[in-house]
Design a protein around this motif. Structure first.
Motif, PDB file in Angstrom:
ATOM      1  N   LEU A 106       0.863  -1.178   0.000  1.00  0.00           N
ATOM      2  CA  LEU A 106       0.000   0.000   0.000  1.00  0.00           C
ATOM      3  C   LEU A 106       0.899   1.227   0.000  1.00  0.00           C
ATOM      4  O   LEU A 106       1.784   1.356   0.858  1.00  0.00           O
ATOM      5  N   VAL A 108       1.287   5.329   0.189  1.00  0.00           N
ATOM      6  CA  VAL A 108       0.613   6.526   0.686  1.00  0.00           C
ATOM      7  C   VAL A 108       1.464   7.749   0.379  1.00  0.00           C
ATOM      8  O   VAL A 108       2.693   7.721   0.538  1.00  0.00           O
ATOM      9  N   LYS A 112      -3.256  10.451   1.625  1.00  0.00           N
ATOM     10  CA  LYS A 112      -4.051   9.711   0.650  1.00  0.00           C
ATOM     11  C   LYS A 112      -3.346   8.433   0.212  1.00  0.00           C
ATOM     12  O   LYS A 112      -2.132   8.425  -0.036  1.00  0.00           O
ATOM     13  N   LEU A 113      -4.117   7.355   0.127  1.00  0.00           N
ATOM     14  CA  LEU A 113      -3.617   6.119  -0.456  1.00  0.00           C
ATOM     15  C   LEU A 113      -3.633   6.280  -1.971  1.00  0.00           C
ATOM     16  O   LEU A 113      -4.678   6.534  -2.560  1.00  0.00           O
ATOM     17  N   SER A 115      -1.998   3.956  -4.203  1.00  0.00           N
ATOM     18  CA  SER A 115      -2.048   2.676  -4.900  1.00  0.00           C
ATOM     19  C   SER A 115      -1.997   1.533  -3.893  1.00  0.00           C
ATOM     20  O   SER A 115      -1.460   1.672  -2.789  1.00  0.00           O
ATOM     21  N   ALA A 116      -2.563   0.412  -4.297  1.00  0.00           N
ATOM     22  CA  ALA A 116      -2.515  -0.811  -3.503  1.00  0.00           C
ATOM     23  C   ALA A 116      -2.494  -1.978  -4.471  1.00  0.00           C
ATOM     24  O   ALA A 116      -3.266  -2.000  -5.440  1.00  0.00           O
ATOM     25  N   THR A 198      -6.338  -1.125  -5.899  1.00  0.00           N
ATOM     26  CA  THR A 198      -6.516   0.214  -5.338  1.00  0.00           C
ATOM     27  C   THR A 198      -7.990   0.574  -5.182  1.00  0.00           C
ATOM     28  O   THR A 198      -8.400   1.128  -4.158  1.00  0.00           O
ATOM     29  N   ARG A 206      -7.447   1.176   3.982  1.00  0.00           N
ATOM     30  CA  ARG A 206      -7.031   2.468   3.437  1.00  0.00           C
ATOM     31  C   ARG A 206      -6.687   3.428   4.577  1.00  0.00           C
ATOM     32  O   ARG A 206      -5.628   4.077   4.570  1.00  0.00           O
ATOM     33  N   ALA A 209      -3.374   2.413   6.468  1.00  0.00           N
ATOM     34  CA  ALA A 209      -2.130   2.771   5.788  1.00  0.00           C
ATOM     35  C   ALA A 209      -1.807   4.247   5.960  1.00  0.00           C
ATOM     36  O   ALA A 209      -0.650   4.625   6.197  1.00  0.00           O
ATOM     37  N   VAL A 210      -2.826   5.094   5.846  1.00  0.00           N
ATOM     38  CA  VAL A 210      -2.623   6.538   6.012  1.00  0.00           C
ATOM     39  C   VAL A 210      -2.213   6.858   7.445  1.00  0.00           C
ATOM     40  O   VAL A 210      -1.288   7.649   7.692  1.00  0.00           O
ATOM     41  N   THR A 213       1.387   5.686   8.196  1.00  0.00           N
ATOM     42  CA  THR A 213       2.350   6.593   7.581  1.00  0.00           C
ATOM     43  C   THR A 213       2.539   7.839   8.438  1.00  0.00           C
ATOM     44  O   THR A 213       3.666   8.279   8.689  1.00  0.00           O
TER      45      THR A 213
END
Length: 277
Positions: A106, A108, A112-113, A115-116, A198, A206, A209-210, A213
């Motif tokens: 994933l 970030v 914002k994410l 891509s995954a 994604t 989602r 991951a954000v 980060t």
């Protein structure tokens, strides 16, 4: 940067409540083990730990990137071989339990994410008449035509070990449509394939991951997860495998026009953010 030290990153992730790979422990080259005052945590100590934990185990360099030096080992001989490879790259090695599930990256940027994707280890698919060696050559040829650069070394001992455990060799002819895995780690830079998820990823993954980060003090981050089940579903059992502060996007961009636009848009945003500072 802390994300480049896998052991420290795991420590902070665990302290913040994120699930990390259990049983992860650092060991040192003989010289460094003596220098830091822990001679018992050399390669022999690492083997005793792995044996106590139970094979198979994962061995990897503490500061490595792109899957280099990462091995899934099943016995004493392969363990020592893998550790010696690691110590040519890094004076600190990680020995970890194996966790099973689907491998996802994933990416970030900011909040914002972007891509995954599901990562699948290097593999070939049999046609019933070609040897594995020929199928690998053909796969590399197609990559070259597409402009994909992957660090695949057919002399990599990990490939020979992986084939041997499947009762195969480079001269074997796999049956038509049989998929044969050549490596255990799924890094795209090591020849792995990818499936973009994604748009389908569950909102909770989602958000995770954000948030991760941000918690790691990063703006641009690749979050690697092993998920038992499907990332399209609400989080159940999963582990944070690694956090990458400079995730490569070259291989992702080669998946198609949509992925290429995602990468182009990201680079435009990065350049714009630099211009406004």
């Amino acid at each position: 940067m802390i994300a480049r030290d896998k052991d420290h990153a795991n420590f902070f992730l665990k302290s913040m409540g994120y699930p990390v790979v259990p049983g992860s422990k650092t060991f040192f080259s003989r010289e460094w083990a003596r220098s830091v005052g822990h001679p018992e945590r050399d390669i022999d100590g690492a083997y005793q730990y792995a044996r106590k934990m139970g094979f198979p185990v994962v061995v990897k360099p503490n500061s490595g990137m792109q899957g280099l030096g990462v091995s899934l080992v099943h016995n004493r001989r392969d363990f020592y071989k893998a550790m010696r490879v690691v110590f040519k790259m890094d004076r600190v090695a990680l020995v970890q339990q194996v966790v099973y599930g689907r491998d996802y990256r994933l990416v970030v940027f900011g909040n914002k994410l972007i891509s995954a994707y599901h990562r699948i280890p290097l593999n070939i698919v049999g046609d019933g008449k070609s040897t594995i060696a020929d199928l690998v050559k053909e796969k590399l040829r197609k990559w070259n035509v597409k402009g994909r650069r992957a660090k695949v070394d057919v002399d990599d001992p990990r490939i020979a070990i992986k084939l041997d455990r499947q009762g195969l060799g480079f001269h074997s002819v796999p049956a038509k449509r049989r998929m044969v895995y050549l490596l255990d780690n799924a890094n795209l830079s090591q020849g792995g394939d990818s499936v973009d998820v994604t748009r389908e990823i569950h909102p909770e993954f989602r958000k995770l991951a954000v948030r991760l980060t941000r918690d790691m003090g990063l703006r641009f981050c690749g979050v690697d997860l092993i998920v038992q089940g499907d990332i399209r579903q609400a989080p159940g059992v999963f582990w944070v495998i690694e956090v990458n502060s400079s995730p490569g996007l070259h291989h992702y961009s080669k998946m198609g026009k949509v992925q290429q636009k995602v990468v182009d848009d990201l680079y435009s945003k990065v350049l714009l953010s630099l211009d406004t500072k």
